[in-house]
Design a protein around this motif. Structure first.
Motif, PDB file in Angstrom:
ATOM      1  N   ARG A  51       0.819  -1.213   0.000  1.00  0.00           N
ATOM      2  CA  ARG A  51       0.000   0.000   0.000  1.00  0.00           C
ATOM      3  C   ARG A  51       0.855   1.266   0.000  1.00  0.00           C
ATOM      4  O   ARG A  51       0.523   2.255  -0.667  1.00  0.00           O
ATOM      5  N   GLY A  52       1.956   1.227   0.739  1.00  0.00           N
ATOM      6  CA  GLY A  52       2.814   2.397   0.802  1.00  0.00           C
ATOM      7  C   GLY A  52       3.468   2.721  -0.522  1.00  0.00           C
ATOM      8  O   GLY A  52       3.546   3.889  -0.931  1.00  0.00           O
ATOM      9  N   THR A  53       3.935   1.689  -1.227  1.00  0.00           N
ATOM     10  CA  THR A  53       4.551   1.916  -2.537  1.00  0.00           C
ATOM     11  C   THR A  53       3.510   2.370  -3.546  1.00  0.00           C
ATOM     12  O   THR A  53       3.752   3.292  -4.344  1.00  0.00           O
ATOM     13  N   ASN A  54       2.324   1.748  -3.531  1.00  0.00           N
ATOM     14  CA  ASN A  54       1.276   2.114  -4.487  1.00  0.00           C
ATOM     15  C   ASN A  54       0.834   3.566  -4.334  1.00  0.00           C
ATOM     16  O   ASN A  54       0.358   4.184  -5.296  1.00  0.00           O
ATOM     17  N   ARG A  55       0.982   4.099  -3.151  1.00  0.00           N
ATOM     18  CA  ARG A  55       0.624   5.497  -2.920  1.00  0.00           C
ATOM     19  C   ARG A  55       1.417   6.443  -3.827  1.00  0.00           C
ATOM     20  O   ARG A  55       0.922   7.501  -4.218  1.00  0.00           O
ATOM     21  N   TYR A  56       2.628   6.057  -4.172  1.00  0.00           N
ATOM     22  CA  TYR A  56       3.509   6.919  -4.962  1.00  0.00           C
ATOM     23  C   TYR A  56       3.580   6.525  -6.435  1.00  0.00           C
ATOM     24  O   TYR A  56       4.319   7.149  -7.200  1.00  0.00           O
ATOM     25  N   LEU A  57       2.836   5.498  -6.824  1.00  0.00           N
ATOM     26  CA  LEU A  57       2.880   5.023  -8.207  1.00  0.00           C
ATOM     27  C   LEU A  57       1.766   5.632  -9.049  1.00  0.00           C
ATOM     28  O   LEU A  57       0.696   5.958  -8.535  1.00  0.00           O
TER      29      LEU A  57
END
Length: 256
Positions: free
Chosen positions: A72-78
């Motif tokens: 979820r944390g990585t997807n926030r910036y993708l």
């Protein structure tokens, strides 16, 4: 990590100075989440326009977070057309590319007198009727270990043109044809070049036995033109079962 993406907006997987690749966006997002530089290595590079449904990457980091937080944390910036699907802890010596036992691709092809609209960039297109039995007969010549020089891009950097194809299955649902190809490793443009030849057979331009002649020629000039990237999906790699790495993502249920 397993990563899904639509490829039409990117210059392939591998990082480039332009920064307009899937790897560039993923590493930028990971670095933002981790608050430190993060680099990745993938299971199989994809070209411009090719999609990924379960691209597996590995990374090394001292950061300790829950697995769902990495997703979820990585997807926030993708961007919206790239999304991490899952994350797992693997042995320190794990290598996404070298540990892969098998790789799978699917090609989605629309048979219609009218070009795709809603499915634009998500499938290939042919306006002539296709003969499934002729294509299956042609595909059978490619199964096993062969020199695939006839299906190799001039830019291919593989050390050897000898590869092993385990299976090619061809299914038909409504106006859509799906070609599933599995093997240990693939040459640059290999699947798209095979598709060009299968479509030539399917439309009646060439007989099924022509595929054997193309294979035996070991020359790119003997094969059909490279088919469009739009309908090609990297379904992902397979690893030893004890690693328990997912081989299925929800987008796989979306494909016909």
């Amino acid at each position: 990590m397993g990563v899904a993406y639509r490829g039409e907006a990117y210059h392939g997987w591998q990082s480039q100075p332009s920064g307009r690749t899937v790897q560039d966006h993923l590493e930028k997002a990971l670095s933002a989440f981790a608050a430190m530089p993060v680099s990745t290595l993938c299971a199989g590079r994809t070209d411009t326009g090719v999609h990924g449904l379960n691209q597996v990457v590995h990374l090394d980091t001292p950061l300790q977070r829950e697995l769902f937080s990495w997703v979820r944390g990585t997807n926030r910036y993708l961007p919206p057309d790239i999304a991490v699907q899952w994350a797992r802890v693997v042995p320190p010596d794990f290598h996404a590319r070298n540990w892969a036992r098998r790789r799978r691709y699917a090609y989605l092809l629309l048979e219609s007198p009218v070009r795709p609209a809603l499915e634009r960039h998500a499938c290939g297109w042919v306006f002539k009727p296709l003969d499934g039995e002729a294509m299956r007969a042609a595909a059978a010549h490619l199964i096993g270990e062969h020199d695939f020089s006839s299906f190799r891009s001039i830019d291919c950097q593989a050390l050897s043109p000898v590869k092993r194809l385990d299976a090619i299955s061809i299914t038909h649902r409504g106006a859509y044809w799906r070609f599933d190809v599995a093997g240990v490793a693939f040459l640059h443009h290999m699947v798209r070049n095979i598709m060009g030849c299968l479509v030539a057979v399917g439309t009646g331009s060439r007989p099924p036995e022509w595929m054997a002649e193309v294979l035996a020629a070991r020359s790119r000039d003997a094969a059909a033109p490279t088919f469009a990237a739009d309908g090609l999906y990297f379904m992902g790699p397979s690893y030893d079962a004890h690693l328990q790495l997912p081989e299925h993502t929800p987008a796989m249920d979306w494909l016909p």
